[in-house]
Design a protein around this motif. Structure first.
Motif, PDB file in Angstrom:
ATOM      1  N   ARG A 107      49.604  33.697  47.514  1.00 12.80           N
ATOM      2  CA  ARG A 107      50.190  34.974  46.869  1.00 12.80           C
ATOM      3  C   ARG A 107      51.032  35.675  47.916  1.00 12.80           C
ATOM      4  N   GLU A 154      53.708  41.824  45.678  1.00  9.48           N
ATOM      5  CA  GLU A 154      52.955  42.111  44.468  1.00  9.48           C
ATOM      6  C   GLU A 154      52.928  43.367  43.959  1.00  9.48           C
ATOM      7  N   ALA A 188      49.164  42.278  40.829  1.00  9.11           N
ATOM      8  CA  ALA A 188      48.120  41.495  41.412  1.00  9.11           C
ATOM      9  C   ALA A 188      47.114  41.524  40.190  1.00  9.11           C
TER      10      ALA A 188
END
Length: 91
Positions: A28, A33, A21
């Motif tokens: 996202r 992530e 991240a």
């Protein structure tokens, strides 16, 4: 290397979803992530192999797409420990 539409950018975008991240993105993948999932290119053409080489990604030749396609230009160099039935190849 000639481009095939937006595929190179799409692959880089996909890789970005698994990166740490930090970058501000409009989309996202929260659960992805930081996982750094290895991305492979599965292809049956020289273009896919060239793209994998250009991006530094592993490439798997999809001979089942073109069973009559010759693999004599592919020289296995190492068996990958990531996937039991895969190998890395040089063209």
């Amino acid at each position: 290397m000639t481009t095939d539409g937006n595929f190179p950018q799409d692959v880089q975008e996909l890789i970005g979803y698994f990166a740490d991240a930090g970058e501000r993105r409009s989309v996202r993948a929260i659960t992805a992530e930081g996982t750094h999932v290895p991305v492979w290119i599965l292809g049956s053409s020289l273009y896919g192999a060239q793209l994998a080489a250009h991006l530094g990604l592993p490439y798997s030749f999809a001979s089942h797409f073109h069973p009559r396609c010759s693999t004599r230009r592919f020289t296995p160099i190492a068996v990958s420990s990531a996937l039991p039935n895969s190998c890395e190849s040089r063209i």
